[in-house]
Design a protein around this motif. Structure first.
Motif, PDB file in Angstrom:
ATOM      1  N   ILE A  32     -16.709   6.880  -2.956  1.00  0.00           N
ATOM      2  CA  ILE A  32     -16.226   6.090  -4.158  1.00  0.00           C
ATOM      3  C   ILE A  32     -14.713   6.437  -3.979  1.00  0.00           C
ATOM      4  O   ILE A  32     -13.816   5.557  -4.364  1.00  0.00           O
ATOM      5  N   GLU A  33     -14.221   7.508  -3.956  1.00  0.00           N
ATOM      6  CA  GLU A  33     -12.809   7.796  -4.269  1.00  0.00           C
ATOM      7  C   GLU A  33     -11.823   7.086  -2.995  1.00  0.00           C
ATOM      8  O   GLU A  33     -10.822   6.548  -3.318  1.00  0.00           O
ATOM      9  N   LYS A  34     -12.439   7.043  -1.842  1.00  0.00           N
ATOM     10  CA  LYS A  34     -11.779   6.422  -0.730  1.00  0.00           C
ATOM     11  C   LYS A  34     -11.782   4.815  -0.984  1.00  0.00           C
ATOM     12  O   LYS A  34     -10.913   4.015  -0.763  1.00  0.00           O
ATOM     13  N   ILE A  35     -12.883   4.222  -1.491  1.00  0.00           N
ATOM     14  CA  ILE A  35     -13.051   2.818  -1.833  1.00  0.00           C
ATOM     15  C   ILE A  35     -11.909   2.515  -2.876  1.00  0.00           C
ATOM     16  O   ILE A  35     -11.265   1.669  -2.683  1.00  0.00           O
ATOM     17  N   GLU A  36     -11.832   3.429  -3.892  1.00  0.00           N
ATOM     18  CA  GLU A  36     -10.989   3.250  -5.041  1.00  0.00           C
ATOM     19  C   GLU A  36      -9.355   3.134  -4.523  1.00  0.00           C
ATOM     20  O   GLU A  36      -8.351   2.504  -4.846  1.00  0.00           O
ATOM     21  N   LYS A  37      -9.254   4.121  -3.449  1.00  0.00           N
ATOM     22  CA  LYS A  37      -7.817   4.345  -2.912  1.00  0.00           C
ATOM     23  C   LYS A  37      -7.529   2.775  -2.213  1.00  0.00           C
ATOM     24  O   LYS A  37      -6.423   2.441  -2.157  1.00  0.00           O
ATOM     25  N   SER A  38      -8.493   2.342  -1.439  1.00  0.00           N
ATOM     26  CA  SER A  38      -8.380   1.179  -0.661  1.00  0.00           C
ATOM     27  C   SER A  38      -7.921  -0.080  -1.611  1.00  0.00           C
ATOM     28  O   SER A  38      -7.112  -0.807  -1.187  1.00  0.00           O
ATOM     29  N   ARG A  39      -8.606  -0.191  -2.881  1.00  0.00           N
ATOM     30  CA  ARG A  39      -8.638  -1.071  -3.631  1.00  0.00           C
ATOM     31  C   ARG A  39      -6.886  -1.046  -4.052  1.00  0.00           C
ATOM     32  O   ARG A  39      -6.349  -2.273  -4.272  1.00  0.00           O
ATOM     33  N   GLN A  40      -6.593   0.150  -4.518  1.00  0.00           N
ATOM     34  CA  GLN A  40      -5.363   0.187  -5.007  1.00  0.00           C
ATOM     35  C   GLN A  40      -4.104   0.012  -4.028  1.00  0.00           C
ATOM     36  O   GLN A  40      -3.224  -0.485  -4.264  1.00  0.00           O
ATOM     37  N   LEU A  41      -4.552   0.310  -2.852  1.00  0.00           N
ATOM     38  CA  LEU A  41      -3.639   0.147  -1.697  1.00  0.00           C
ATOM     39  C   LEU A  41      -3.512  -1.486  -1.586  1.00  0.00           C
ATOM     40  O   LEU A  41      -2.358  -2.082  -1.251  1.00  0.00           O
ATOM     41  N   LEU A  42      -4.467  -2.195  -1.756  1.00  0.00           N
ATOM     42  CA  LEU A  42      -4.640  -3.639  -1.480  1.00  0.00           C
ATOM     43  C   LEU A  42      -3.859  -4.377  -2.847  1.00  0.00           C
ATOM     44  O   LEU A  42      -3.212  -5.319  -2.474  1.00  0.00           O
ATOM     45  N   LEU A  43      -3.836  -3.956  -3.828  1.00  0.00           N
ATOM     46  CA  LEU A  43      -3.486  -4.390  -4.958  1.00  0.00           C
ATOM     47  C   LEU A  43      -1.743  -4.302  -5.243  1.00  0.00           C
ATOM     48  O   LEU A  43      -1.258  -4.990  -5.351  1.00  0.00           O
ATOM     49  N   THR A  44      -1.269  -3.210  -4.496  1.00  0.00           N
ATOM     50  CA  THR A  44       0.008  -2.916  -4.328  1.00  0.00           C
ATOM     51  C   THR A  44       0.586  -3.401  -3.024  1.00  0.00           C
ATOM     52  O   THR A  44       1.887  -3.757  -2.765  1.00  0.00           O
ATOM     53  N   ASN A  45      -0.405  -4.085  -2.268  1.00  0.00           N
ATOM     54  CA  ASN A  45       0.318  -4.858  -0.871  1.00  0.00           C
ATOM     55  C   ASN A  45      -0.225  -6.274  -1.007  1.00  0.00           C
ATOM     56  O   ASN A  45      -0.561  -6.684  -0.013  1.00  0.00           O
ATOM     57  N   GLU A  46      -0.376  -6.837  -1.940  1.00  0.00           N
ATOM     58  CA  GLU A  46      -1.100  -8.149  -2.202  1.00  0.00           C
ATOM     59  C   GLU A  46      -0.433  -8.951  -1.378  1.00  0.00           C
ATOM     60  O   GLU A  46      -1.264  -9.894  -0.686  1.00  0.00           O
TER      61      GLU A  46
END
Length: 294
Positions: A32-46
Motif C-alpha cells: 500500500i505504501e508503494k501504491i500511495e507513493k505512486s499516486r502522489q507522484l502522478l499528482l505532482t506530475n499531472e
C-alpha cells in the motif's frame, strides 16, 4: 473531482500491450505504501506525458496505479479482485467439467468491484444484488449437463455455455448502471452528467468481452482434450487428462485475458448526440468519456 482524468490519459501503447503490463502478477503483492507513493507522484506530475521513456518513475507509477486503484472512486481494489488476479483465480475453475458455484461467486464479486462506481449505491444494495446474481448464475450453470465421458462432442458444445452465463452475470451484476446512469466527462475530466445510455453501452461492451474470454477459454481446451483422450499416452495415464486440460486452459486464458480486456478502451468515447438531451445541452463538446469498467 475524483481526479479520474489524471490517471486515465491517452496512451501511445496498443491496448493489448498495455494490459499485458497491467496484468503483471507482481501487482497483486505491491505494498500500500508503494501504491500511495505512486499516486502522489502522478499528482505532482499531472501534466507529464506518462509514457515518456526518460521518466521511468512516472511510467511505473502510472502502471501501478491503474492496476491497483479504482479509477472512479480512487479506492484500492481488493487484491483478489484486481485484474491481475482473474487468471489465477478462474483458470482452475474453468477447467472443471462444468461451472462451479465458486466460479460464479468470484466472477460476480469481480464484476461488481471492477464495474463503474460513479453512481450512487448503498453497501446493502451491492450485497443483495450480488447474492441474487450468484444464485441465478449458479442455477443456470449447474444445469449444464456433464456429458464429457459419454458424449465428448456435446461436452465441447456445452462448454461454451460458460461464456453466455458469464455475459449474463456481467449484465445482472452491473444492472444498476443502465438504470441510474454513470458519469460522463469531457476531455479534462469534468463531469457533464449521468447517462443511462453510457451505462448501457459500458455493460454491453464488457459482457461481450466476457463472451470472448470465457467462450474461447472453455472451448479450445475441450477440443484439445477430445483428441488427447484418443492418444496412447492417455490410455496409459488416464489421470493426466485433468493436468493437460488445466495447462491448456491456463495457456489459452493467459492470452485471452489481455485480448478480451483490450477489446474496448477502459475509458471509452461516446458521441454527445447519442446521450440524453440534458447532457447535450450542458456541453458544447462533440464527444464525451466514461469509465467502461473491466
Amino acid at each position: 473531482g475524483r481526479g479520474r482524468g489524471r490517471f486515465w490519459k491517452p496512451t501511445t501503447l496498443p491496448l493489448f500491450v498495455q494490459w499485458t503490463e497491467l496484468l503483471d502478477p507482481t501487482n497483486l503483492v505491491v505494498s500500500i505504501e508503494k501504491i500511495e507513493k505512486s499516486r502522489q507522484l502522478l499528482l505532482t506530475n499531472e501534466d507529464a506525458f506518462i509514457h515518456d521513456l526518460e521518466d521511468r518513475r512516472v511510467q511505473e507509477a502510472w502502471k501501478r496505479s491503474l492496476s491497483t486503484v479504482h479509477p472512479d472512486n480512487s479506492k484500492l481494489i481488493p487484491v483478489p479482485f484486481r485484474p491481475a488476479a482473474l487468471l489465477p483465480f478462474t483458470a482452475p475453475m474453468v477447467s472443471q467439467p462444468r461451472p462451479q458455484v465458486s466460479f460464479y461467486t468470484y466472477t460476480t464479486a469481480f464484476n461488481i468491484v471492477n464495474g463503474n462506481a460513479s453512481y450512487n449505491r448503498r453497501p446493502h444494495e451491492s450485497l443483495l444484488l450480488g447474492t441474487g446474481v450468484i444464485a441465478s448464475s449458479s442455477f443456470f450453470g449447474v444445469g449444464v449437463p456433464s456429458l464429457g465421458q459419454t458424449h465428448p462432442l456435446l461436452c465441447i458444445f456445452f462448454s461454451t455455455s460458460t461464456a453466455h452465463i458469464s455475459a449474463m452475470n456481467v449484465v445482472a451484476a452491473r444492472s444498476l448502471e443502465p438504470i441510474r446512469g454513470i458519469e460522463v466527462m469531457d476531455k479534462e475530466g469534468n463531469v457533464m452528467g449521468y447517462s443511462r445510455r453510457a451505462g448501457t453501452k459500458a455493460v454491453k461492451d464488457t459482457a461481450t468481452s466476457r463472451i470472448v474470454l470465457f467462450g474461447t477459454s472453455a472451448f479450445i481446451p475441450e477440443v484439445f482434450s477430445h483428441f488427447f483422450i484418443r492418444t496412447q499416452f492417455f490410455r496409459q495415464y488416464p489421470w493426466s487428462l485433468w493436468t493437460f486440460k488445466l495447462s491448456c486452459t491456463v495457456l489459452v486464458m493467459g492470452l485471452m485475458v489481455p485480448v478480451s480486456f483490450s477489446m474496448y478502451p477502459q475509458i471509452e468515447r461516446i458521441q454527445c448526440n447519442k446521450l440524453e438531451k440534458e447532457i447535450q445541452s450542458a456541453t458544447e463538446e462533440t464527444e464525451l468519456f466514461y469509465n467502461r469498467g473491466v
